[in-house]
Design an enzyme around this catalytic site. Structure first.
Site, mmCIF file in Angstrom:
data_model
loop_
_atom_site.group_PDB
_atom_site.id
_atom_site.type_symbol
_atom_site.label_atom_id
_atom_site.label_comp_id
_atom_site.label_asym_id
_atom_site.label_seq_id
_atom_site.Cartn_x
_atom_site.Cartn_y
_atom_site.Cartn_z
ATOM 1 N N GLU A 124 0.813 -1.212 0.000
ATOM 2 C CA GLU A 124 0.000 0.000 0.000
ATOM 3 C C GLU A 124 0.848 1.263 0.000
ATOM 4 O O GLU A 124 2.002 1.259 0.446
ATOM 5 C CB GLU A 124 -0.919 0.013 1.232
ATOM 6 C CG GLU A 124 -1.971 -1.078 1.211
ATOM 7 C CD GLU A 124 -2.889 -1.054 2.425
ATOM 8 O OE1 GLU A 124 -4.036 -1.518 2.304
ATOM 9 O OE2 GLU A 124 -2.463 -0.578 3.493
ATOM 10 N N CYS A 137 3.361 8.713 1.357
ATOM 11 C CA CYS A 137 3.922 7.713 2.262
ATOM 12 C C CYS A 137 4.180 6.447 1.452
ATOM 13 O O CYS A 137 3.247 5.804 0.970
ATOM 14 C CB CYS A 137 2.946 7.452 3.403
ATOM 15 S SG CYS A 137 3.567 6.304 4.650
ATOM 16 N N CYS A 144 6.320 -6.856 6.967
ATOM 17 C CA CYS A 144 7.352 -6.296 7.842
ATOM 18 C C CYS A 144 7.825 -7.391 8.779
ATOM 19 O O CYS A 144 7.062 -8.295 9.143
ATOM 20 C CB CYS A 144 6.794 -5.109 8.636
ATOM 21 S SG CYS A 144 8.050 -4.188 9.562
ATOM 22 N N CYS A 148 6.259 -4.597 15.560
ATOM 23 C CA CYS A 148 5.939 -3.563 16.548
ATOM 24 C C CYS A 148 4.494 -3.761 16.992
ATOM 25 O O CYS A 148 3.577 -3.836 16.159
ATOM 26 C CB CYS A 148 6.142 -2.173 15.952
ATOM 27 S SG CYS A 148 7.868 -1.832 15.512
ATOM 28 N N CYS A 151 1.466 -1.527 15.824
ATOM 29 C CA CYS A 151 1.373 -1.265 14.382
ATOM 30 C C CYS A 151 0.651 -2.404 13.672
ATOM 31 O O CYS A 151 1.021 -3.583 13.818
ATOM 32 C CB CYS A 151 2.775 -1.094 13.801
ATOM 33 S SG CYS A 151 2.823 -0.767 12.029
ATOM 34 N N GLY A 216 6.950 -1.881 5.921
ATOM 35 C CA GLY A 216 8.323 -2.358 5.921
ATOM 36 C C GLY A 216 9.299 -1.450 6.641
ATOM 37 O O GLY A 216 8.997 -0.309 6.986
ATOM 38 N N GLU A 217 10.491 -1.973 6.902
ATOM 39 C CA GLU A 217 11.606 -1.237 7.499
ATOM 40 C C GLU A 217 12.585 -0.878 6.380
ATOM 41 O O GLU A 217 13.270 -1.751 5.833
ATOM 42 C CB GLU A 217 12.294 -2.097 8.564
ATOM 43 C CG GLU A 217 13.670 -1.639 9.000
ATOM 44 C CD GLU A 217 13.716 -0.195 9.533
ATOM 45 O OE1 GLU A 217 14.418 0.631 8.926
ATOM 46 O OE2 GLU A 217 13.056 0.075 10.544
ATOM 47 N N SER A 248 12.193 6.816 7.572
ATOM 48 C CA SER A 248 11.863 6.440 8.938
ATOM 49 C C SER A 248 12.402 5.053 9.246
ATOM 50 O O SER A 248 12.252 4.124 8.453
ATOM 51 C CB SER A 248 10.346 6.456 9.129
ATOM 52 O OG SER A 248 10.001 6.003 10.430
ATOM 53 N N SER A 270 11.437 5.882 14.920
ATOM 54 C CA SER A 270 10.265 5.423 15.669
ATOM 55 C C SER A 270 10.705 5.110 17.091
ATOM 56 O O SER A 270 11.210 4.022 17.366
ATOM 57 C CB SER A 270 9.669 4.177 15.004
ATOM 58 O OG SER A 270 9.181 4.480 13.720
ATOM 59 N N LEU A 271 10.491 6.051 17.992
ATOM 60 C CA LEU A 271 10.958 5.896 19.374
ATOM 61 C C LEU A 271 9.880 5.244 20.241
ATOM 62 O O LEU A 271 10.038 4.133 20.725
ATOM 63 C CB LEU A 271 11.365 7.250 19.942
ATOM 64 C CG LEU A 271 12.103 7.214 21.278
ATOM 65 C CD1 LEU A 271 13.404 6.446 21.166
ATOM 66 C CD2 LEU A 271 12.357 8.634 21.784
ATOM 67 N N HIS A 272 8.782 5.956 20.489
ATOM 68 C CA HIS A 272 7.555 5.427 21.097
ATOM 69 C C HIS A 272 7.669 5.018 22.554
ATOM 70 O O HIS A 272 6.649 4.695 23.175
ATOM 71 C CB HIS A 272 7.002 4.251 20.293
ATOM 72 C CG HIS A 272 6.856 4.540 18.836
ATOM 73 N ND1 HIS A 272 6.156 5.622 18.358
ATOM 74 C CD2 HIS A 272 7.343 3.895 17.739
ATOM 75 C CE1 HIS A 272 6.204 5.625 17.041
ATOM 76 N NE2 HIS A 272 6.917 4.606 16.634
ATOM 77 N N ASN A 349 -3.653 5.195 16.455
ATOM 78 C CA ASN A 349 -4.722 4.913 15.505
ATOM 79 C C ASN A 349 -5.163 3.466 15.673
ATOM 80 O O ASN A 349 -4.390 2.545 15.392
ATOM 81 C CB ASN A 349 -4.226 5.159 14.071
ATOM 82 C CG ASN A 349 -3.896 6.615 13.825
ATOM 83 O OD1 ASN A 349 -4.731 7.486 14.027
ATOM 84 N ND2 ASN A 349 -2.669 6.892 13.403
ATOM 85 N N CYS A 392 -1.260 6.516 10.328
ATOM 86 C CA CYS A 392 0.012 5.951 10.771
ATOM 87 C C CYS A 392 -0.221 4.677 11.575
ATOM 88 O O CYS A 392 -0.998 4.656 12.523
ATOM 89 C CB CYS A 392 0.746 6.991 11.624
ATOM 90 S SG CYS A 392 2.346 6.443 12.212
#
Length: 419
Positions: A124, A137, A144, A148, A151, A216-217, A248, A270-272, A349, A392
Site C-alpha cells: 500500500e 507515504c 514487515c 511492533c 502497528c 516495511g523497514e 523512517s 520510531s521511538l515510542h 490509531n 500511521c
C-alpha cells in the site's frame, strides 16, 4: 533488470532481515521494464540490446527525461526519438506502473492505494494533502519483520523486499493520479522549455514530500531504497530535493550512518518509549539495539543539525507511554545526547484486534506542553485517513499471500490427513 534482492545484513537473530530473495519474474513478452532504473542502468540495457556506446548514452539521457520528468509510459510519445528508434525500443522495453487493486479516498482528502506486483504481492501507499504540502507515504517491503505491537503492518509476515522499480513506481503512480506531469511535446531533451505552473494540473495538492514510512523497514531493504531515492532525487527527472524526503527507521543502527552518507535524506526514528520495558514491548528491535545506543547513533547521523533536525515519532498510547514522567524522561534523553530534535506526537490509531487505546486529548496536550517547556518542539499530529485505515500504523494489505513453502506444507498436511 532490477537486482533480485538487497544483500542481507550478516547478523543472525529473529529481529534481523529474513532471507526473502526474489528472482525477477520475466515478462511473457520478453521485454524488460525500465521503471526505477538510473541513466547508467538504462544505458547498459540499451547497449546490451545492440546500441553502440555513443547512441546508448544519448538515448538513455532522452528516455530518462521522458520517464521521470514527463511521466511518459509510451515510447511513441517520445517525440525527439526517430520513429524507427521508438519502434525498436517498444519491441524490447516497457515502462511499467504498479497495478492498482483498489483506490480509496478519505473524507479528509487522504488517498490510499492497494497495489499489486507482477508476482501477485500486495502493498500500500498513501497520499496526504495539506494546505502547504502534499506528502506521499511510500512502502519499502511487502509486509514487515519487526512486529511492533502497536502497528497493524507489524502483524503481517515479511514476504519480500520491494525492488527500486516498485518503490519509484509508487511515486510515478501518485503523480499520474495527481495529474502533475508537464504537458505538451518536447522538441529536444536538452531544450529548456519552460514548465510554468500553468503546465501542471494537480487536482488539489501537488506531491511535494516523500516519507519512507509505509509498509516495511527501509533500512532492511537498504540497497533498493537507496537506489530508488537516488532516481527520485535526480535533477534531470523527478528532481525532488533530499530535504523533502524523510526516511523512517525503527532503529537499525548498523545501517543508519550509511543512510546518512549514501542517501543523505532527513531521518525519522520510531521511538515510542523512553524505558527499556516499554520500548521492548512496543518496538521489539529495542531488545537488540537499546535506546541509548540508538540515540548515540542519531547524534552521529551525518548532516543532522538545527536546520535539519531528526524527527522522533512517538505514538501516544493510554497508560503505556503517556505519563508526565515519560515526557520528562524524553526531554532528558534528547538533551543528554544534545540532539537537534523534533518530536512528532501521534495519537494512536486503532485497528481491528489491538488491545491498545489512544491517550486522551488532555493527556496528549499535557505531554506536549512538558516537552515544549523542555525546549524541544513537540507538535501533535492530526490523524489523517482513519476512515480508510490509511493513518500511521494502520497499513496492512487486505489480501495476505502464503509463501510457497507454507502452501506446500498445508498441501502435505492435507494429503497426510487423507491417508
Amino acid at each position: 533488470m532490477q537486482s533480485a534482492a538487497s544483500p542481507l545484513m550478516p547478523i543472525p537473530g529473529p529481529l534481523d532481515p529474513v532471507p526473502v530473495p526474489r528472482a525477477v519474474t520475466p515478462r511473457e513478452d520478453g521485454r524488460s521494464d525500465l521503471m526505477g532504473l538510473s541513466r547508467p542502468q538504462i544505458k547498459a540495457m540499451f547497449e546490451e540490446a545492440g546500441l553502440d556506446a555513443k547512441a546508448a548514452k544519448l538515448r538513455s539521457k532522452q528516455v530518462f527525461h521522458w520517464l521521470y520528468h514527463r511521466g511518459v509510459t509510451d515510447f511513441d510519445a517520445m517525440t525527439d526519438l526517430a520513429k524507427p528508434m521508438r519502434g525498436w525500443m517498444a519491441e524490447r522495453f516497457v515502462v511499467g506502473r504498479p497495478q492498482v487493486v483498489e483506490a480509496q479516498v478519505s473524507s479528509d482528502g487522504t488517498r490510499k492505494w492497494l497495489l499489486r506486483s507482477d508476482d501477485g504481492q500486495d502493498y500500500e501507499m498513501v497520499f496526504i494533502p495539506d494546505a502547504d504540502r502534499g506528502t506521499l507515504c511510500v512502502s519499502s517491503q511487502v509486509g514487515c519483520t519487526l512486529n511492533c505491537s502497536f502497528c497493524h503492518t507489524g502483524t503481517m509476515r515479511l514476504v519480500r523486499n520491494l525492488t527500486p522499480g516498485e518503490i519509484v513506481g509508487q511515486v510515478m503512480l501518485a503523480r499520474d493520479a495527481l495529474g502533475e506531469w508537464p504537458r505538451g511535446n518536447m522538441a529536444s531533451a536538452n531544450d529548456d522549455e519552460s514548465d510554468e505552473a500553468s503546465h501542471y494540473t494537480p487536482d488539489g495538492r501537488m506531491l511535494t514530500n516523500i516519507v519512507m514510512m509505509g509498509m516495511g523497514e527501509p533500512l532492511y531493504n537498504f540497497d533498493h531504497v537507496r537506489d530508488a531515492l537516488r532516481v527520485v532525487m535526480d535533477g534531470d527527472g523527478l528532481a525532488l530535493s533530499k530535504r523533502r524526503i524523510t526516511l523512517s527507521t525503527s532503529g537499525v543502527i548498523p545501517m543508519m550512518a550509511r543512510a546518512g552518507e549514501e542517501i543523505g535524506v532527513n531521518l525519522a526514528v520510531s521511538l515510542h518509549g523512553v524505558t527499556k520495558e516499554v520500548r521492548d514491548e512496543l518496538v521489539p528491535l529495542n531488545r537488540k539495539f537499546g535506546i541509548d545506543e540508538l540515540l548515540a547513533a542519531c547524534a552521529a547521523y551525518p548532516g543532522a543539525n538545527n536546520a535539519r533536525r531528526i524527527t522522533f515519532e512517538y505514538v501516544m498510547i493510554r497508560d503505556k507511554n503517556d505519563s508526565d514522567e515519560d515526557a520528562r524522561e524524553l526531554v532528558r534523553l534528547l538533551r543528554h545526547y544534545k540532539l537537534p530534535a523534533k518530536v512528532n506526537l501521534i495519537p494512536f490509531n486503532p485497528w481491528p484486534g489491538t488491545d491498545y487505546e489512544c491517550s486522551t486529548p488532555e493527556r496528549i496536550r499535557r505531554f506536549s506542553d512538558i516537552v515544549f517547556e523542555g525546549g524541544i518542539s513537540a507538535p501533535v499530529r492530526t490523524p489523517r485517513g482513519r476512515d480508510i485505515m490509511a493513518a500511521c500504523g494502520q497499513l496492512k494489505s487486505a489480501s495476505e499471500k502464503k509463501s510457497k513453502a507454507e502452501m506446500k506444507r498445508l498441501a502435505d498436511e492435507k494429503q497426510a490427513a487423507l491417508g
